[in-house]
Design a protein around this motif. Structure first.
Motif, PDB file in Angstrom:
ATOM      1  N   ARG A 229       0.832  -1.204   0.000  1.00 51.34           N
ATOM      2  CA  ARG A 229       0.000   0.000   0.000  1.00 51.34           C
ATOM      3  C   ARG A 229       0.860   1.243   0.000  1.00 51.34           C
ATOM      4  O   ARG A 229       1.874   1.312   0.702  1.00 51.34           O
ATOM      5  CB  ARG A 229      -0.912   0.028   1.235  1.00 51.34           C
ATOM      6  CG  ARG A 229      -1.802   1.276   1.311  1.00 51.34           C
ATOM      7  CD  ARG A 229      -2.678   1.271   2.563  1.00 51.34           C
ATOM      8  NE  ARG A 229      -1.908   1.411   3.802  1.00 51.34           N
ATOM      9  CZ  ARG A 229      -1.517   2.580   4.309  1.00 51.34           C
ATOM     10  NH1 ARG A 229      -1.788   3.703   3.678  1.00 51.34           N
ATOM     11  NH2 ARG A 229      -0.837   2.617   5.450  1.00 51.34           N
ATOM     12  N   VAL A 230       0.473   2.219  -0.805  1.00 48.78           N
ATOM     13  CA  VAL A 230       1.046   3.560  -0.769  1.00 48.78           C
ATOM     14  C   VAL A 230      -0.144   4.518  -0.708  1.00 48.78           C
ATOM     15  O   VAL A 230      -0.902   4.637  -1.663  1.00 48.78           O
ATOM     16  CB  VAL A 230       1.919   3.859  -1.994  1.00 48.78           C
ATOM     17  CG1 VAL A 230       2.432   5.298  -1.940  1.00 48.78           C
ATOM     18  CG2 VAL A 230       3.088   2.882  -2.082  1.00 48.78           C
ATOM     19  N   VAL A 231      -0.340   5.147   0.435  1.00 48.15           N
ATOM     20  CA  VAL A 231      -1.487   6.010   0.715  1.00 48.15           C
ATOM     21  C   VAL A 231      -2.773   5.195   0.481  1.00 48.15           C
ATOM     22  O   VAL A 231      -2.998   4.212   1.167  1.00 48.15           O
ATOM     23  CB  VAL A 231      -1.454   7.307  -0.121  1.00 48.15           C
ATOM     24  CG1 VAL A 231      -2.460   8.318   0.453  1.00 48.15           C
ATOM     25  CG2 VAL A 231      -0.060   7.937  -0.110  1.00 48.15           C
ATOM     26  N   ALA A 232      -3.595   5.568  -0.494  1.00 47.98           N
ATOM     27  CA  ALA A 232      -4.857   4.855  -0.724  1.00 47.98           C
ATOM     28  C   ALA A 232      -4.781   3.891  -1.894  1.00 47.98           C
ATOM     29  O   ALA A 232      -5.775   3.248  -2.235  1.00 47.98           O
ATOM     30  CB  ALA A 232      -5.979   5.862  -0.975  1.00 47.98           C
ATOM     31  N   SER A 233      -3.614   3.778  -2.512  1.00 49.65           N
ATOM     32  CA  SER A 233      -3.451   2.889  -3.657  1.00 49.65           C
ATOM     33  C   SER A 233      -2.737   1.611  -3.237  1.00 49.65           C
ATOM     34  O   SER A 233      -2.007   1.582  -2.249  1.00 49.65           O
ATOM     35  CB  SER A 233      -2.653   3.592  -4.767  1.00 49.65           C
ATOM     36  OG  SER A 233      -3.361   4.709  -5.250  1.00 49.65           O
ATOM     37  N   GLY A 234      -2.968   0.563  -3.991  1.00 48.01           N
ATOM     38  CA  GLY A 234      -2.349  -0.721  -3.688  1.00 48.01           C
ATOM     39  C   GLY A 234      -1.801  -1.373  -4.931  1.00 48.01           C
ATOM     40  O   GLY A 234      -2.184  -1.038  -6.058  1.00 48.01           O
ATOM     41  N   ALA A 235      -0.887  -2.315  -4.737  1.00 47.42           N
ATOM     42  CA  ALA A 235      -0.306  -3.069  -5.846  1.00 47.42           C
ATOM     43  C   ALA A 235      -0.110  -4.511  -5.418  1.00 47.42           C
ATOM     44  O   ALA A 235       0.110  -4.794  -4.235  1.00 47.42           O
ATOM     45  CB  ALA A 235       1.023  -2.457  -6.282  1.00 47.42           C
ATOM     46  N   THR A 236      -0.196  -5.418  -6.367  1.00 44.24           N
ATOM     47  CA  THR A 236      -0.017  -6.836  -6.075  1.00 44.24           C
ATOM     48  C   THR A 236       0.966  -7.469  -7.047  1.00 44.24           C
ATOM     49  O   THR A 236       1.067  -7.054  -8.205  1.00 44.24           O
ATOM     50  CB  THR A 236      -1.349  -7.611  -6.156  1.00 44.24           C
ATOM     51  OG1 THR A 236      -1.912  -7.467  -7.470  1.00 44.24           O
ATOM     52  CG2 THR A 236      -2.341  -7.086  -5.131  1.00 44.24           C
ATOM     53  N   VAL A 237       1.667  -8.471  -6.556  1.00 46.79           N
ATOM     54  CA  VAL A 237       2.592  -9.264  -7.367  1.00 46.79           C
ATOM     55  C   VAL A 237       2.225 -10.721  -7.179  1.00 46.79           C
ATOM     56  O   VAL A 237       2.150 -11.207  -6.041  1.00 46.79           O
ATOM     57  CB  VAL A 237       4.060  -9.044  -6.932  1.00 46.79           C
ATOM     58  CG1 VAL A 237       4.998  -9.912  -7.780  1.00 46.79           C
ATOM     59  CG2 VAL A 237       4.447  -7.582  -7.030  1.00 46.79           C
ATOM     60  N   ILE A 238       1.978 -11.426  -8.268  1.00 49.49           N
ATOM     61  CA  ILE A 238       1.724 -12.868  -8.234  1.00 49.49           C
ATOM     62  C   ILE A 238       2.737 -13.501  -9.161  1.00 49.49           C
ATOM     63  O   ILE A 238       2.691 -13.309 -10.379  1.00 49.49           O
ATOM     64  CB  ILE A 238       0.279 -13.188  -8.657  1.00 49.49           C
ATOM     65  CG1 ILE A 238      -0.714 -12.511  -7.705  1.00 49.49           C
ATOM     66  CG2 ILE A 238       0.046 -14.694  -8.662  1.00 49.49           C
ATOM     67  CD1 ILE A 238      -2.159 -12.694  -8.115  1.00 49.49           C
ATOM     68  N   ASN A 239       3.666 -14.249  -8.597  1.00 53.53           N
ATOM     69  CA  ASN A 239       4.815 -14.725  -9.356  1.00 53.53           C
ATOM     70  C   ASN A 239       5.095 -16.196  -9.057  1.00 53.53           C
ATOM     71  O   ASN A 239       5.280 -16.570  -7.904  1.00 53.53           O
ATOM     72  CB  ASN A 239       6.049 -13.879  -9.002  1.00 53.53           C
ATOM     73  CG  ASN A 239       7.337 -14.462  -9.549  1.00 53.53           C
ATOM     74  OD1 ASN A 239       7.355 -15.027 -10.636  1.00 53.53           O
ATOM     75  ND2 ASN A 239       8.415 -14.312  -8.793  1.00 53.53           N
ATOM     76  N   GLY A 240       5.104 -17.034 -10.088  1.00 48.50           N
ATOM     77  CA  GLY A 240       5.454 -18.424  -9.858  1.00 48.50           C
ATOM     78  C   GLY A 240       5.194 -19.307 -11.053  1.00 48.50           C
ATOM     79  O   GLY A 240       4.844 -18.848 -12.141  1.00 48.50           O
ATOM     80  N   GLY A 241       5.349 -20.604 -10.825  1.00 48.72           N
ATOM     81  CA  GLY A 241       5.153 -21.568 -11.897  1.00 48.72           C
ATOM     82  C   GLY A 241       5.394 -22.975 -11.401  1.00 48.72           C
ATOM     83  O   GLY A 241       5.496 -23.232 -10.192  1.00 48.72           O
ATOM     84  N   LEU A 242       5.527 -23.914 -12.323  1.00 52.93           N
ATOM     85  CA  LEU A 242       5.694 -25.324 -11.970  1.00 52.93           C
ATOM     86  C   LEU A 242       7.111 -25.645 -11.508  1.00 52.93           C
ATOM     87  O   LEU A 242       7.354 -26.732 -10.983  1.00 52.93           O
ATOM     88  CB  LEU A 242       5.331 -26.199 -13.172  1.00 52.93           C
ATOM     89  CG  LEU A 242       3.894 -26.051 -13.683  1.00 52.93           C
ATOM     90  CD1 LEU A 242       3.644 -26.995 -14.847  1.00 52.93           C
ATOM     91  CD2 LEU A 242       2.901 -26.301 -12.559  1.00 52.93           C
ATOM     92  N   SER A 243       8.035 -24.713 -11.698  1.00 58.61           N
ATOM     93  CA  SER A 243       9.404 -24.920 -11.229  1.00 58.61           C
ATOM     94  C   SER A 243       9.706 -24.116  -9.971  1.00 58.61           C
ATOM     95  O   SER A 243      10.841 -24.045  -9.529  1.00 58.61           O
ATOM     96  CB  SER A 243      10.404 -24.540 -12.330  1.00 58.61           C
ATOM     97  OG  SER A 243      10.301 -25.411 -13.426  1.00 58.61           O
ATOM     98  N   GLY A 244       8.688 -23.470  -9.420  1.00 57.17           N
ATOM     99  CA  GLY A 244       8.872 -22.700  -8.197  1.00 57.17           C
ATOM    100  C   GLY A 244       8.698 -21.215  -8.427  1.00 57.17           C
ATOM    101  O   GLY A 244       8.357 -20.764  -9.521  1.00 57.17           O
TER     102      GLY A 244
END
Length: 278
Positions: A229-244
């Motif tokens: 979160r930065v003030v009222a905004s947000g960000a997401t990271v979704i990172n991965g796969g079958l090798s980890g």
């Protein structure tokens, strides 16, 4: 941390078996995979609506605009390793994440089971922080063994805080549980805490591991899930796969994303290269 290498044909086999499903999506004219949306209200100041002739007063919580959301997106240059920007990130869906949580197996009852079900649904539908009522944008990157989805939006400060608290609670509430896919197959899901760099106003991270089968063969999908979160905004990271999941890339995305979002909300143009704001 190095990821165990698995030939790209393993991921291709899982894709063909339907465990990972991606469909085409619209792209910008320059080939970028950015998807941007905004409500009309997010582009206007309340002061301007009340009195068009009066200059808007300074806001303690600057709103993310449509252009700002796109400018706040990370780039391949912000990530470690050989990531390439994808054109279809808006339609990425991992079928291994589809499943009905076994409520009877939860000692803490339906409430904890509902949180775990929400996790699977939000990862599948790219709605980890909910749906942004204001401006939002997303982009994605691939390497031979994984995919990384980055999303930013104006969710509202209270909403982002609530979502981060929920994400932090999942290792305790969920731990390890079983979900049943539409094909009747059983998936074992594990959720553990994952520390993140101290950036932004707040942050939370977990690693989600899903074990199941594809084409009769056992497979494991490991995904880093991070939100900030930065003030009222947000960000997401979704990172991965079958090798980890590559922790270096996850952390790089979080650092760069927080700085870009901070710059945009301050009315600045994000630096083009990571070395300029690391």
């Amino acid at each position: 941390m190095n990821r165990p290498y698995r030939p790209a044909r393993v991921l291709a086999s899982a894709l063909a078996a339907g465990s990972l499903l991606a469909a085409g999506a619209c792209s910008d004219a320059d080939g970028a995979s950015d998807t941007v949306s905004a409500s009309p209200a997010a582009e206007r100041s309340p002061d301007a609506v009340a009195d068009p002739g009066r200059a808007p007063s300074p806001s303690a919580t600057p709103a993310l605009t449509r252009a700002g959301a796109k400018a706040a997106l990370i780039t391949a240059a912000d990530l470690e390793d050989d990531w390439t920007q994808a054109n279809d990130a808006a339609s990425w869906r991992d079928k291994l994440l589809l499943g009905k949580v076994d409520i009877a197996a939860f000692l803490k009852g339906k409430a904890a089971a509902a949180d775990c079900q929400r996790l699977l649904h939000s990862l599948y539908s790219d709605s980890l922080l909910g749906r942004a009522p204001g401006a939002s944008a997303l982009t994605g990157f691939t390497d031979p063994r994984a995919r990384l989805l980055y999303q930013v939006g104006d969710y509202g400060e209270a909403s982002v805080k609530k979502s981060l608290d929920w994400l932090r609670s999942l290792p305790r509430k969920c731990g390890q549980f079983t979900a049943t896919g539409s094909d009747g197959g059983k998936r074992t899901v594990q959720v553990v805490s994952a520390p993140l760099p101290t950036v932004g106003d707040d942050r939370a991270g977990v690693t989600v591991t899903v074990k199941g089968t594809a084409d009769g063969q056992p497979i494991t999908l490991t995904t880093d899930v991070a939100a900030l979160r930065v003030v009222a905004s947000g960000a997401t990271v979704i990172n991965g796969g079958l090798s980890g999941a590559d922790r270096r890339s996850t952390e790089a995305a979080v650092r760069a994303g927080a700085q870009r979002l901070k710059d945009v909300l301050a009315g600045k143009t994000p630096a083009p290269h990571p070395s300029e704001f690391d």
